[in-house]
Write an enzyme that holds these catalytic residues in place. Structure first.
Site, PDB file in Angstrom:
ATOM      1  CB  ALA A   1      -9.650   0.118   8.666  1.00 41.67           C
TER       2      ALA A   1
ATOM      3  CB  ALA B   1     -14.008  -1.777   0.843  1.00 44.50           C
TER       4      ALA B   1
ATOM      5  CG  ASP C   1     -12.347 -12.459   5.567  1.00 43.80           C
ATOM      6  OD1 ASP C   1     -11.308 -13.142   5.634  1.00 43.80           O
ATOM      7  OD2 ASP C   1     -12.387 -11.348   5.023  1.00 43.80           O
TER       8      ASP C   1
END
Length: 510
Positions: A133, A138, A290
């Site tokens: 991912a 990051a 988030d």
């Protein structure tokens, strides 16, 4: 630097949207009026050649945003959860911004790990995969710890992300100042404070030690929450640019078809997402800020797994109570109560009409009740709410930005797996329980206990404070000019009463 040179960055933003074809897609998604379309074309077309080309294999909007940089990507992540605002097609394009961005080479990730943890990757991990991912800050690798054999996720910060993000933030600062200069009426929205808050949030997200600490605290707070999991960090394998945590296996929250095929109850999941967020915000005052699709999975047993704790929100007790009372007032359709709470909290200027504000809130709330999500236009609702805040001169509350933003994102996630979700019905049990616990005799006793505890911490200082105040009152000529004005009698009485209350409290405790 936040100077005029940032005009160039803003021009390139518009030019990039024009060059990649994203401008037309955006205007269509928001159903822009002809006047706005003409203005966008006149301002964008001459500078088209200045825009970034981006990756031509990506859809236009995703292509433009990824070309512009990480701050724009963050904004796109938020919009990806609001298909009701930007349309299903645009939301689908933006969803890849959550965790499917182009990764950087694994060799660079390994070099960063070795530099941060001061050991070769092969000594630390028996297995280490290619990126599984990649997001704006990051990317993540799947690995296995050599010493324990435990499967983990290793998160590595993108190289050069700090300077790249700062360039975007500088342009945002300049844009905010430009908006305030051109439109004094927009100052109540405090755009510069909003950008500053955003800057602080994302800067902290780049230090993975802080994320590990947030994950640890969040896991402790939510240990008793049924149907919820938080992967624990591995402190010995974490540093500033690297974080290692337990591997979380599950289906992506955004894949509704896969969830249904696996036998999960998507309606129950949607309600639980809303209720978990509200529980964390109201009960703990510490919440995942988030919570988009890319940061949520559903375990085989139906548990919701949250990860990526780079952005966390925190609100104090008083703000929690205000927020809960506002939500509860909407749920009960008591708009006078909602208006009164806004005025008491200072969210609306005192010189405005409370009754008129209550009627404006009624116009916002009433169309929602009795309607499922498919009949509610969140775009129209947000537009009208903005009109209300403008009409009543309500300034932006920067302490509530993350809370409000996350509420919008979480609702978008929940409605993506249950389009018929009624957010008010889902929220009612959590908000009602919090109101019962935070308003009433028990809450008053708890508040009083906290007051006594606070005063007791200053107990050893109170005699000295009272003695000094009395001495200054008796010898005013010997007190230096820099001291504050002589304390009035009520302050002396208050300090004396505080000392007496402390003594009584200690006596009762004994």
């Amino acid at each position: 630097m936040r100077g005029p040179h940032n005009i160039w960055r803003l021009i390139r933003t518009g030019a990039t949207f024009e060059r990649t074809g994203a401008m037309e897609a955006v205007l269509n998604a928001v159903d822009a009026p002809m006047r706005l379309r003409v203005a966008a074309r006149v301002m964008g077309w001459p500078f088209r050649w200045l825009g970034y080309k981006g990756d031509p294999t990506l859809p236009p909007i995703t292509r433009a945003i990824t070309a512009l940089g990480p701050a724009y990507i963050k904004f796109g992540q938020i919009l990806s959860t609001r298909a009701d605002v930007v349309g299903p097609e645009m939301a689908g394009q933006l969803r890849m911004l959550q965790d499917r961005l182009p990764p950087f080479p694994t060799d660079i990730a390994k070099a960063a790990i070795e530099a941060e943890l001061r050991a070769p990757v092969d000594e630390l991990f028996s297995e280490f995969s290619e990126p599984v991912a990649a997001a704006s800050i990051a990317q993540v690798h799947r690995a296995r710890v050599r010493e324990t054999g435990r499967e983990v996720a290793v998160k590595v910060v993108r190289p050069g992300i700090g300077p790249a993000f700062q360039r975007d933030i500088d342009a945002f600062h300049f844009g905010a100042r430009f908006i305030e200069l051109l439109s004094p009426g927009a100052r109540r929205l405090r755009p510069r404070d909003v950008v500053r808050h955003f800057e602080q949030t994302v800067t902290g997200e780049q230090d993975l030690r802080l994320e590990a600490a947030a994950a640890s605290e969040f896991a402790e707070n939510t240990a008793g929450d049924a149907g919820f999991q938080v992967p624990m960090p591995h402190w010995g394998l974490s540093a500033r640019r690297v974080m290692t945590a337990d591997w979380a296996e599950g289906l992506p929250m955004g894949d509704r078809d896969a969830l249904i095929a696996a036998g999960h109850d998507t309606q129950a999941l949607a309600r639980r997402v809303i209720q978990l967020f509200l529980s964390h915000a109201l009960r703990d005052g510490f919440f995942h800020a988030d919570m988009h699709h890319g940061n949520l999975k559903v375990a085989p047993n139906g548990d919701i797994i949250a990860y990526d704790f780079g952005i966390m929100g925190e609100i104090d007790d008083y703000t929690r109570r205000v927020y809960a009372q506002i939500l509860y007032g909407f749920i009960q359709r008591d708009y006078r109560m909602v208006a009164r709470v806004h005025f008491e909290a200072g969210y609306v200027p005192r010189d405005r009409d409370e009754a008129a504000f209550a009627r404006a809130l009624r116009a916002v709330g009433e169309p929602i009740f009795g309607a499922d999500a498919t009949r509610i236009s969140m775009g129209n609702l947000l537009s009208y709410l903005f009109e209300v805040t403008e009409r009543f001169g309500m300034p932006t509350r920067t302490e509530l930005i993350l809370l409000q933003r996350t509420m919008v994102v979480v609702e978008g996630v929940a409605r993506s797996i249950d389009p018929n979700l009624n957010i008010w019905n889902a929220a009612k049990p959590v908000v009602s329980d919090y109101i019962k616990a935070s308003v009433g005799p028990k809450a008053a006793v708890s508040d009083l206990t906290q007051v006594v505890q606070t005063v007791s911490r200053y107990g050893p200082l109170l005699p000295r404070i009272v003695e000094r105040a009395l001495w200054e009152r008796a010898h005013p000529d010997e007190v230096p000019d820099r001291r504050p004005a002589k304390r009035p009698d009520w302050q002396l009485w208050l300090m004396g009463a505080s000392t007496l209350a402390l003594g009584l409290g200690i006596g009762l405790a004994i």
